[in-house]
Design an enzyme around this catalytic site. Structure first.
Site, PDB file in Angstrom:
ATOM      1  N   ASN A 192       0.953  -1.165   0.119  1.00  0.00           N
ATOM      2  CA  ASN A 192      -0.044  -0.132   0.278  1.00  0.00           C
ATOM      3  C   ASN A 192       0.743   1.088   0.010  1.00  0.00           C
ATOM      4  O   ASN A 192       1.413   1.499   0.965  1.00  0.00           O
ATOM      5  CB  ASN A 192      -0.942  -0.114   1.239  1.00  0.00           C
ATOM      6  CG  ASN A 192      -1.794   1.009   1.466  1.00  0.00           C
ATOM      7  OD1 ASN A 192      -1.658   2.195   0.601  1.00  0.00           O
ATOM      8  ND2 ASN A 192      -2.196   1.286   2.497  1.00  0.00           N
ATOM      9  N   LYS A 207      -0.033   4.331  -0.276  1.00  0.00           N
ATOM     10  CA  LYS A 207      -0.647   5.393   0.215  1.00  0.00           C
ATOM     11  C   LYS A 207      -0.478   6.753  -0.587  1.00  0.00           C
ATOM     12  O   LYS A 207      -0.353   6.672  -1.791  1.00  0.00           O
ATOM     13  CB  LYS A 207      -0.082   5.604   1.670  1.00  0.00           C
ATOM     14  CG  LYS A 207      -0.247   4.429   2.431  1.00  0.00           C
ATOM     15  CD  LYS A 207      -0.048   4.717   3.972  1.00  0.00           C
ATOM     16  CE  LYS A 207      -0.211   3.388   4.690  1.00  0.00           C
ATOM     17  NZ  LYS A 207      -0.255   3.579   6.120  1.00  0.00           N
ATOM     18  N   HIS A 262      -9.748   0.719   4.604  1.00  0.00           N
ATOM     19  CA  HIS A 262      -8.338   1.111   5.505  1.00  0.00           C
ATOM     20  C   HIS A 262      -8.834   1.838   6.680  1.00  0.00           C
ATOM     21  O   HIS A 262      -9.531   2.943   6.574  1.00  0.00           O
ATOM     22  CB  HIS A 262      -7.331   1.609   4.518  1.00  0.00           C
ATOM     23  CG  HIS A 262      -5.991   1.514   5.164  1.00  0.00           C
ATOM     24  ND1 HIS A 262      -5.523   2.612   5.934  1.00  0.00           N
ATOM     25  CD2 HIS A 262      -4.709   0.781   4.872  1.00  0.00           C
ATOM     26  CE1 HIS A 262      -4.302   2.396   6.557  1.00  0.00           C
ATOM     27  NE2 HIS A 262      -3.864   1.506   5.636  1.00  0.00           N
ATOM     28  N   GLU A 286      -7.165   4.263   7.691  1.00  0.00           N
ATOM     29  CA  GLU A 286      -7.101   5.872   7.492  1.00  0.00           C
ATOM     30  C   GLU A 286      -8.194   6.494   6.821  1.00  0.00           C
ATOM     31  O   GLU A 286      -8.479   7.424   6.932  1.00  0.00           O
ATOM     32  CB  GLU A 286      -5.706   5.981   6.670  1.00  0.00           C
ATOM     33  CG  GLU A 286      -4.447   5.814   7.389  1.00  0.00           C
ATOM     34  CD  GLU A 286      -3.264   5.428   6.781  1.00  0.00           C
ATOM     35  OE1 GLU A 286      -3.198   5.406   5.687  1.00  0.00           O
ATOM     36  OE2 GLU A 286      -2.330   4.833   7.387  1.00  0.00           O
ATOM     37  N   GLU A 342      -5.677  -5.361  10.486  1.00  0.00           N
ATOM     38  CA  GLU A 342      -4.844  -4.271  10.689  1.00  0.00           C
ATOM     39  C   GLU A 342      -5.267  -3.586  11.947  1.00  0.00           C
ATOM     40  O   GLU A 342      -5.819  -2.709  12.126  1.00  0.00           O
ATOM     41  CB  GLU A 342      -4.846  -3.376   9.497  1.00  0.00           C
ATOM     42  CG  GLU A 342      -4.290  -3.907   8.253  1.00  0.00           C
ATOM     43  CD  GLU A 342      -3.778  -3.006   7.400  1.00  0.00           C
ATOM     44  OE1 GLU A 342      -2.680  -3.024   6.870  1.00  0.00           O
ATOM     45  OE2 GLU A 342      -4.500  -1.744   7.232  1.00  0.00           O
ATOM     46  N   GLY A 390       2.136   1.815  10.820  1.00  0.00           N
ATOM     47  CA  GLY A 390       3.005   3.068  10.714  1.00  0.00           C
ATOM     48  C   GLY A 390       3.722   3.680  12.045  1.00  0.00           C
ATOM     49  O   GLY A 390       4.308   4.601  12.021  1.00  0.00           O
ATOM     50  N   SER A 415       3.145  -2.460  10.497  1.00  0.00           N
ATOM     51  CA  SER A 415       4.536  -2.582  10.698  1.00  0.00           C
ATOM     52  C   SER A 415       5.262  -3.799  10.424  1.00  0.00           C
ATOM     53  O   SER A 415       6.197  -4.255  11.080  1.00  0.00           O
ATOM     54  CB  SER A 415       5.040  -1.888  12.241  1.00  0.00           C
ATOM     55  OG  SER A 415       4.529  -0.743  12.337  1.00  0.00           O
TER      56      SER A 415
HETATM   57  C1  PEP Z   1      -1.083   0.042   6.395  1.00  0.00           C
HETATM   58  O1  PEP Z   1      -0.975   1.218   6.074  1.00  0.00           O
HETATM   59  O2  PEP Z   1      -1.843  -0.967   5.659  1.00  0.00           O
HETATM   60  C2  PEP Z   1       0.139  -0.412   6.830  1.00  0.00           C
HETATM   61  C3  PEP Z   1       0.176  -1.682   7.253  1.00  0.00           C
HETATM   62  O3  PEP Z   1       1.169   0.168   7.110  1.00  0.00           O
HETATM   63  P1  PEP Z   1       2.648  -0.247   7.846  1.00  0.00           P
HETATM   64  O4  PEP Z   1       3.206  -1.235   7.016  1.00  0.00           O
HETATM   65  O5  PEP Z   1       3.406   1.180   7.440  1.00  0.00           O
HETATM   66  O6  PEP Z   1       2.418  -0.175   9.269  1.00  0.00           O
END
Ligand code: PEP
Length: 256
Positions: A11, A13, A97, A99, A169, A175, A215
């Site tokens: 992703n 973003k 997601h 976000e 998630e 992040g 992460s």
């Molecule tokens: C994400 O935004 O779906 C995600 C898992 O981000 P990160 O790997 O940076 O935590």
């Protein structure tokens, strides 16, 4: 026992101009564009979908989008629809997601409409669920995940359910560098699979891939990907460099 092929999705973003995205896609293609042991998807911003799609042409890496609207067309300024994504040969779309839920107020009901619309247009939703830190600390993780999963998948037929990819998630791990332990993740993944069994039956539930996101990096990938119900990863930060993303794909290749 059904063997689920692992899926690793990047992703990107709101990162990379079209030109920069093509360069990243090309590096990924050179490194892993022919392997077929793991499904690999990259999800660039909308503005790079067409150019990245062309860069992926002839490789095994698939194209995904990061969002879409549930309607096909109309007065929805700034939005983009499933047929528009299909026109760029996208095969996957990230929906719900955290976000989008947090910054753009997307509700379970709206996300559900998008899931239904994506499936109707032969796009595989990468449908995200997960609890906040406050919810985890309050002991509400499974309840939150249950509500999001059940509402998000309402009205999905058994036949189409196998096209859905779920991404667990934990919001507190996205992040932040904080990663769920493999036990914490496996517990929620197994719980999601039990929900899928109730909704669609055992056979379908065993086929649906459930990704972990939050992460994920090379230091923790092998252990996470080695869990029984973890079928791949949704990767943010580590997908923005070809080297770290490719390492994660390789970790998925060897994970049992
Ligand atoms: C994400 O935004 O779906 C995600 C898992 O981000 P990160 O790997 O940076 O935590």
């Amino acid at each position: 026992m059904i063997l689920r092929k692992k899926l690793m999705a990047g992703n990107w973003k709101m990162n990379r101009t079209s030109t920069d995205a093509v360069a990243l896609a090309q590096e990924i293609v050179v490194a892993i564009g022919k392997q077929a042991e793991v499904d690999v998807v990259v999800c660039p911003p909308f503005t790079a979908l067409e150019s990245v799609g062309k860069a992926l042409d002839g490789s095994t890496v698939k194209l995904g989008a990061q969002n879409m609207h549930s309607e096909v067309s109309g007065a929805f300024t700034g939005e983009i629809s499933a047929p528009m994504l299909r026109a760029f040969f996208a095969t996957h779309v990230i929906l719900g997601h955290s976000e989008r839920r947090t910054y753009f107020g997307e509700s379970d009901e709206f996300i559900n409409k998008k899931v239904i619309a994506a499936l109707k247009h032969q796009l595989r939703p990468i449908f995200c669920v997960g609890e906040t830190l406050a919810e985890r600390e309050a002991g509400a993780t499974l309840k939150v995940v249950q509500t999001q999963t059940e509402r998000g998948l309402e009205g999905v037929s058994k036949e189409l359910a196998t096209s859905v990819v779920i991404a667990y998630e934990p919001v507190w791990a996205i992040g932040t560098g904080m990663v769920a332990t493999s036990e914490q993740a496996q517990e929620v993944h197994a719980f999601i699979r039990s929900l899928l069994t109730k909704l669609f039956g055992e056979h379908v539930a065993q086929k649906v891939r459930i990704l972990y996101g939050g992460s994920m990096k090379s230091a923790n990938a092998a252990e996470l990907l080695g869990q029984k119900d973890i079928d791949g990863g949704l990767i943010g930060g580590a997908s923005l460099e070809a080297r770290s993303f490719v390492e994660l794909v390789k970790a998925a290749t060897v994970a049992k």
